[in-house]
Design a protein around this motif. Structure first.
Motif, PDB file in Angstrom:
ATOM      1  N   ALA A  45       0.846  -1.196   0.000  1.00  0.00           N
ATOM      2  CA  ALA A  45       0.000   0.000   0.000  1.00  0.00           C
ATOM      3  C   ALA A  45       0.880   1.244   0.000  1.00  0.00           C
ATOM      4  O   ALA A  45       2.019   1.200   0.476  1.00  0.00           O
ATOM      5  N   PRO A  46       0.345   2.348  -0.523  1.00  0.00           N
ATOM      6  CA  PRO A  46       1.123   3.590  -0.486  1.00  0.00           C
ATOM      7  C   PRO A  46       1.153   4.191   0.921  1.00  0.00           C
ATOM      8  O   PRO A  46       0.330   3.832   1.764  1.00  0.00           O
ATOM      9  N   THR A  47       2.090   5.092   1.169  1.00  0.00           N
ATOM     10  CA  THR A  47       2.097   5.838   2.429  1.00  0.00           C
ATOM     11  C   THR A  47       1.969   7.327   2.096  1.00  0.00           C
ATOM     12  O   THR A  47       1.882   7.692   0.928  1.00  0.00           O
ATOM     13  N   GLY A  79       4.432   0.743   1.753  1.00  0.00           N
ATOM     14  CA  GLY A  79       3.872   0.366   3.043  1.00  0.00           C
ATOM     15  C   GLY A  79       3.174  -0.981   2.889  1.00  0.00           C
ATOM     16  O   GLY A  79       2.924  -1.432   1.766  1.00  0.00           O
TER      17      GLY A  79
END
Lengths: 525, 465
Positions: free
Chosen positions: B310-312, B319
């Protein structure tokens, strides 16, 4: 030279480290791949063998032959090592921190000597099906550890087969089912009673084993009263599966009467002692007449948690239920240890072979270092530490310990930041993320959040008074920040490996990616 | 008489009496007994537990434990041909180096903000398994293959809403026992016969049995008895024609040379990662995986944790987190899918290290090398009078059934005699598969040299004479 010590720690505040988690910005291993590199070479087959057997691959049925090599990354050995060591550094093991923040998990010290012992070839290089004569040593360890647990619990026979606490709970539920089947009452008795502060696996495993679940909720004392149990029990009751002390660290003093009520109705009682850290040598499953119990050797008995296993959930039962235990059982005739498979009423296999023997070995070595007095010392100091921590934490602004006001607790406490949330808008999860900036773990609670804005702390026996003071100072600092500079808390973490994660893709089937190949297909086309 | 000095334990910092007293004072307690006031007197253990006398010093503890362990004979001292669910493969030093790291060894299960590395390592494990399997979803590993197979069948039952499963009779008795116990509340497990000549799953018995009530078909490739099932396409087609799910159990170390089961129609693939960098440890090195396609109806039925990328809030930063956490029992207790808890994460990380080390070329070489050695062993053994090896007329991977009917000796007798040659003979199958007569399951891997195999053949020749 100037006095360096005077200005130690952040802003001169004692105990507050200027921590920063390791941040390697490490690529995904596939991004490190260089075509042709090799991490390890495979021994060549001797020429004589090759000539004699010919082209073996062509003997594989054509439709079963792999046509394309798997697209694994290609890295030389030092590059593989470096990558994983970096990832290890970005992981905050108990070895590194004052790990009182993962309540219910019993994050105690896992002695290094035990790691050396399980890495001896006499442990690593033995096959489970070797002739019993050649594995007398490990059978002795397993057998003796069962004897230890019999004494710790007061129950009559143990199996060390389950691979963790949840699998032990499942196996105990399976035994409850087998018991009622043997009495021809399985169809009628299809309900298991548990409490909301018992580990969720008591409900989930019993459901998986085919039972309906009745969950009882606490009154202001922190546990359901006796009447609630009486009302839940009926001719449909198969059993009770309960944690005590519950996740709040409150011991249910009516436990003996509860067991009586269930027994009277024809049910069995299973005691979840996964976390027995505060009661070793203090109270046992036997005295309130439980029929089954289990211990997590990776919790109370010091085996490390391994990022979530391997582990052992040791299950114990009374004489009457021993015939249902998983196969095989270990027996000792006074000179030899042997495995007995002739158990016609057994529930069968729970896990391969005899469970995770190296984890048992670690637990055995731990007990053999401490003895009966040492185990009791573990419980007493764990409980002392917890009550000390309770006292100190309650001095922090915005936090409370719901239920049983003014009472002592056993091994842990489920706190509530409800007031702080009301005052500042900061939630418990956010406090935890900010706490990570100081190099410690912090855990809220199992779901559902019965305690509002929960936080569960369990100091075990492994931390010194000054360690506990340090943890308290971190919580105090975060609380102060919540009141004075909430943005700092809201935007945390600031000193972690990573920044705030965007969770939405993880719940969206069109975006979630559980492997690098899925990510490449969906996102990085 | 002077009072005995209280023990200060090296694992318990606050066992120092002075500190204890300070802390008791701080909380206003007279003694630790105050903390146990809620435990009724009747339930208190009045006596001291009757446990063995401890070895308080590390040095004496080491001596004690080493003394016990020295009674074990290892597969380094003896030549081992046992497999049957636990296999002796070479464990690269880097695998041990990584899994003994205190950071991984002693971490547990909370936030990625503390434990980013654990999440990434397990995501990478799943990703590399995904390449091996040609599948997009792989779980954080469960206890072992037994559990993985049992859960796969229950997943299939939930997906199809059906309550019977057909299972190949060539699976191990242990696995069948587990399947029966674990599937009991929901699914009837029925057995599929095998061809006595070839060992292959009997397609006719499948055709006769399968119906619109069938949730799943489960078979293994290579089978527990070592041979390669050749008719995967046909089996999966029959399953699909009846709306059932095709589940295949595999040994991942075969996948450098064997086709991933999804390519012949498998919907769920499971197995054990012990061969990928775990020592045998008396059966302690097991960990089960489950893999599927990336379809919501499959993903939502996993009980396991699934880690996703997942992006942060910082661009370009990876992430990780739990995918579809709401399906788990952590989130919704008995409303979750089966249950989840501690399982075998460290072995997952270790298998990831193994796959990163061995690479695509290594996977092929190790698979081919194993086949060459096991074939050599089969033929050397079959030269001995009275011994038939292999029993089944099929292609074998690393294990094969050896029959001793013609020797006039039982497997138990032969294995006892082999012990005197410092050899662990194959697993006795006489109870598990009585129809195979006096037979044993032998396992040969990359750890065996030509000399090792010749030594076995010579010893067998001596033993059966």
């Amino acid at each position: 030279m100037k006095d360096i010590t005077e200005k130690r720690y952040s802003g001169g505040k004692p105990k507050l480290r200027r921590f920063h988690q390791a941040k390697w910005d490490e690529p995904i291993i596939f991004e490190l791949s260089n075509e042709g590199e090799r991490g390890i070479l495979i021994p060549e087959v001797e020429d004589r063998v090759k000539t004699e057997v010919g082209d073996v691959l062509s003997t594989i049925p054509r439709n079963m032959r792999r046509r394309q090599l798997p697209k694994l990354p290609e890295l030389s050995q030092s590059r593989v090592l470096r990558h994983f060591i970096r990832l290890s550094q970005e992981t905050l093991g108990t070895d590194l921190n004052i790990d009182v923040g993962q309540g219910t998990c019993t994050m105690k010290y896992s002695p290094k000597i035990n790691e050396q012992l399980v890495r001896m070839p006499q442990m690593t290089e033995i096959h489970p099906l070797q002739d019993e004569e050649t594995v007398q040593g490990i059978l002795e360890v397993l057998y003796k550890f069962e004897q230890i647990l019999k004494e710790v619990s007061g129950l009559d026979q143990f199996s060390l087969q389950p691979g963790a606490g949840s699998q032990a709970i499942y196996a105990n539920a399976s035994i409850i089912r087998a018991y009622h089947e043997a009495r021809g009452e399985a169809d009628q008795r299809n309900e298991i009673i548990t409490t909301i502060f018992s580990h969720p696996s008591n409900a989930a495993c019993a459901k998986t084993a085919g039972f309906k679940i009745i969950t009882l909720y606490p009154d202001e004392k922190g546990y359901p009263d006796l009447e609630a149990f009486k009302a839940a029990v009926s001719e449909r009751t198969a059993g009770l599966m309960i944690t005590n002390p519950e996740d709040t660290g409150i011991f249910n003093p009516n436990i003996e009467e509860i067991v009586k009520v269930v027994h009277k109705a024809g049910g069995l009682c299973s005691y979840d002692q996964a976390n027995a850290n505060g009661i070793l040598g203090i109270t046992r499953a036997r005295e309130p007449s439980f029929d089954l119990c289990h211990f997590n050797l990776h919790k109370s008995f010091s085996a490390p948690h391994g990022c979530g296993g391997p582990a052992v959930g040791a299950m114990g039962v009374t004489k009457e239920l021993a015939k249902f235990l998983p196969v095989p059982v270990i027996e000792f005739d006074g000179s030899k240890y042997r495995l007995n498979y002739d158990r016609p009423e057994s529930i069968g296999k729970v896990r391969s072979f005899y469970g995770v023997a190296p984890v048992v070995l670690k637990a055995y070595a731990w007990v053999m270092n401490l003895g009966a007095e040492g185990l009791k010392e573990v419980a007493e100091v764990a409980v002392l530490n917890n009550n000390y921590l309770l006292k100190k934490v309650l001095e922090i602004r915005g936090v409370s310990a719901p239920y049983a006001k003014g009472k002592r607790r056993i091994e842990q406490v489920r706190y509530s930041w409800e007031k702080l949330t009301r005052d500042t808008g900061i939630h418990s999860e956010e406090i935890g993320i900010r706490a990570a900036d100081f190099g410690v773990h912090y855990w809220t609670s199992h779901h559902p959040f019965i305690v509002p804005e929960p936080c569960t702390l369990e100091p075990t026996e492994s931390y010194s008074k000054s360690d506990l003071d340090e943890y308290v100072e971190i919580l105090r600092q975060v609380s102060d920040e919540a009141y004075t500079n909430p943005k700092l808390v809201k935007t945390a973490p600031h000193n972690s490996t990573i920044h705030k994660i965007h969770h939405a893709p993880l719940d969206d089937p069109s975006q979630w990616a559980m492997t690098w190949r899925a990510y490449r297909k969906k996102v990085r086309k | 008489m002077s009072k005995e000095k209280p023990t200060v334990y090296s694992y318990i910092p606050n066992s120092v009496p002075k500190v204890k007293n300070q802390m008791l004072k701080a909380v206003g307690a007279k003694s630790v007994e105050d903390f146990f006031e809620d435990i009724p007197e009747k339930l208190r253990l009045k006596k001291k537990m009757n446990l063995p006398k401890p070895f308080l010093s590390e040095q004496s503890l080491r001596r004690h434990v080493e003394g016990i362990l020295s009674k074990n004979k290892t597969c380094q001292e003896y030549l081992n041909f046992l497999g049957a669910g636990c296999w002796q493969h070479y464990v690269p030093a880097v695998c041990d180096e990584v899994n003994q790291r205190g950071e991984f060894l002693t971490a547990y299960a909370v936030e990625p903000y503390d434990d980013h590395g654990r999440f990434q390592a397990l995501f990478e494990f799943a990703s590399m398994m995904g390449e091996l399997l040609n599948m997009d979803v792989v779980n954080v590993p469960t206890y072992d293959w037994l559990q993985a197979a049992a859960t796969s069948i229950r997943m299939a039952s939930r997906i199809t809403g059906r309550h019977e499963a057909y299972v190949s009779r060539t699976i191990s008795a242990d696995k069948l026992s587990k399947l029966r116990d674990y599937c009991k509340p929901e699914i009837q497990v029925k057995l599929l016969d095998y061809d006595s000549e070839t060992g292959q799953l009997d397609i006719n018995s499948l055709k006769t049995g399968i119906s619109s009530k069938t949730a799943a078909i489960y078979f293994e490739n290579p089978s527990y008895l070592g041979f390669i099932e050749a008719y995967g396409d046909e089996i999966s087609k029959i399953a699909h024609d009846h709306g059932a799910i095709c589940i295949v159990g595999i040994d991942p170390i075969s996948l450098g040379i064997l086709i991933p089961p999804i390519d012949y129609g498998a919907d769920i693939v499971c197995g054990d990662i012990q061969p990928l960098g775990m020592h045998m440890q008396f059966g302690g090195g097991h960990a089960g995986f489950i893999a599927t396609r990336d379809e919501e109806k499959y993903v939502m039925e996993y009980p396991s944790r699934l880690f996703g990328i997942a992006p942060t809030s910082v661009e370009g930063e990876y992430g990780f987190g739990d995918v579809a956490y709401e399906r788990t029992s952590f989130a919704v207790r008995e409303e979750g899918k089966e249950f989840i808890g501690t399982a075998t994460a460290l072995w997952g990380i270790t298998a990831g290290v193994y796959l990163a080390l061995i690479g695509p070329q290594g996977m092929q070489e190790i698979g081919e090398g194993i086949m060459q050695r096991s074939r050599y062993a089969m033929s050397q053994i079959s030269n001995i009078k009275g011994i038939k090896s292999p029993v089944f007329k099929s292609t074998h991977f690393k294990e094969f059934v050896v029959n001793f009917d013609g020797t006039g000796k039982t497997v138990a007798e032969i294995n006892k005699a082999l012990l005197r040659h410092k050899i662990f003979g194959g697993k006795d199958l006489t109870k598990e598969f009585p129809e195979l007569g006096n037979s044993a399951l032998y396992c040969v891997t990359e750890v065996h040299t030509k000399d090792d195999i010749d030594r076995l053949a010579n010893a067998l020749m001596e033993v059966v004479e």
